[in-house]
Design an enzyme around this catalytic site. Structure first.
Site, mmCIF file in Angstrom:
data_model
loop_
_atom_site.group_PDB
_atom_site.id
_atom_site.type_symbol
_atom_site.label_atom_id
_atom_site.label_comp_id
_atom_site.label_asym_id
_atom_site.label_seq_id
_atom_site.Cartn_x
_atom_site.Cartn_y
_atom_site.Cartn_z
ATOM 1 N N GLY A 24 44.415 35.472 43.508
ATOM 2 C CA GLY A 24 43.369 36.411 43.187
ATOM 3 C C GLY A 24 41.885 35.970 44.156
ATOM 4 O O GLY A 24 42.471 34.715 44.413
ATOM 5 N N GLN A 25 41.903 36.536 44.420
ATOM 6 C CA GLN A 25 39.902 36.525 45.585
ATOM 7 C C GLN A 25 39.530 35.550 45.615
ATOM 8 O O GLN A 25 39.519 34.154 46.072
ATOM 9 C CB GLN A 25 39.659 37.457 45.921
ATOM 10 C CG GLN A 25 38.208 37.297 46.624
ATOM 11 C CD GLN A 25 37.019 38.159 47.074
ATOM 12 O OE1 GLN A 25 36.998 38.824 45.381
ATOM 13 N NE2 GLN A 25 36.751 38.702 47.832
ATOM 14 N N TYR B 258 36.081 49.381 34.441
ATOM 15 C CA TYR B 258 36.644 47.809 34.265
ATOM 16 C C TYR B 258 35.526 47.593 33.921
ATOM 17 O O TYR B 258 34.972 46.028 33.225
ATOM 18 C CB TYR B 258 36.521 47.955 36.506
ATOM 19 C CG TYR B 258 36.328 45.731 36.479
ATOM 20 C CD1 TYR B 258 36.955 45.198 36.390
ATOM 21 C CD2 TYR B 258 35.035 45.688 37.651
ATOM 22 C CE1 TYR B 258 36.145 43.715 36.854
ATOM 23 C CE2 TYR B 258 34.393 44.522 37.544
ATOM 24 C CZ TYR B 258 35.162 43.845 37.720
ATOM 25 O OH TYR B 258 35.350 42.122 37.806
#
Length: 314
Positions: free
Chosen positions: A12-13, A143
């Site tokens: 991931g980032q 989220y």
């Protein structure tokens, strides 16, 4: 056998850059990268890597036993914008992966856990300016709900079972190395790519939407710093507020125009505008500064200069 570090969601980032930094600190062979696929071949080939589903408890447990893992960084998650499209998938991944890791720590299979929270834990009723460490938290996104609930479980596992879990609430993250992964603050990365490629960008947020942001180098430094701090120094076991700078799309466009004068920005707010409007404009991270000496380094001017320089080399 030397104890190892496992990064779940290493492609991931944040996970990818965290992997390289931890290998720099602890040695390549002592940091096991894992993800559900091998889409980032450079990372996969740079050191130990395993295919791992963050929702599979037995797979995580077996990996920890096989590699003698004693520290887990759980970086896998469905982010804010993607989570609104796939709410049940976001709940499933974000919550069950956390329970798996906390339960491994509860049974002493692992000793230390890092789990990232987010400014998404805040909501429309949260005070917008200098949002305090302890304040109203009524998130309006899936989220944000998963992060708020996750914070409560982290503190619960620490208080009830002595789990050494540490967490920070990331603001929007800006990085030139890795593309963002479906968050509401993604515009602040996309804008640099488009400025260099097309000298124009259509922003999905309004020009005056102010949000807390941070350069990736600062985010990685904060993650390393909190995990290296003495356990006694970590007073917050839910998640720490973390801040660097706040700016609007108009301000970031102005900073780009100092380097690319003919860059143009237009605005076409979409569903992500409502998400951004529910979040704070600025964060008070006094507690992190006091407890483990947190301090950011990059200003907006610094970020723009570095982003354009590094992306221009690609």
């Amino acid at each position: 056998m030397t104890s190892k570090i496992l990064i779940i969601g290493a492609c991931g980032q944040i996970g990818s850059e965290l992997t390289y930094k931890l290998r720099e600190i602890h040695g390549v062979d002592n940091v096991i990268a894992s993800d559900i696929n091998t889409r980032k071949l450079a990372l996969v080939n740079a050191g130990p890597f395993v295919i791992l589903d963050a929702k599979n408890f037995n797979a995580i447990k077996d990996c920890c036993i096989h590699h003698n893992v004693k520290t887990i960084y759980l970086m896998a998650a469905l982010l804010s914008a993607t989570g609104e499209k796939y709410p049940m998938e976001a709940w499933d991944l974000n919550m069950n992966s956390l329970f798996h890791v906390l339960n491994l720590a509860k049974t002493k299979q692992v000793d230390h856990v890092f789990w990232p929270s987010s400014i998404a834990v805040f909501g429309p009723t949260t005070p917008k300016e200098d949002t305090a460490q302890h304040t109203i938290m009524e998130p309006s996104t899936v989220y944000g709900i998963t992060k708020q609930v996750g914070e409560r479980w982290c503190e619960y596992y620490h208080e009830k079972y002595g789990v050494d879990v540490r967490s920070i609430r990331y603001p929007g993250i800006i990085s030139w190395k890795t593309l963002p992964g479906g968050g509401t603050t993604d515009y602040a990365v996309e804008i640099y790519h488009e400025a260099l490629k097309n000298k124009a960008y259509e922003c999905f947020l309004s020009e005056d939407t102010e949000l807390p942001m941070m350069f990736m180098d600062d985010a990685i430094k904060a993650t390393v710093d909190i995990m290296q701090a003495d356990a006694d120094a970590i007073k917050i076991r839910s998640s720490y507020n973390l801040a660097a700078i706040s700016f609007t799309p108009k301000e970031i466009a102005n900073s780009i125009q100092e380097h690319i004068p003919d860059f143009k920005i237009t605005y076409k707010p979409d569903f992500r505008q409502a998400i951004a409007d529910s979040w704070p404009k600025s964060i008070d991270d006094t507690t992190a500064k006091k407890d483990w000496n947190w301090k950011h380094a990059f200003s907006l001017k610094d970020i723009t200069k570095e982003m354009l320089l590094q992306l221009g080399k690609k």
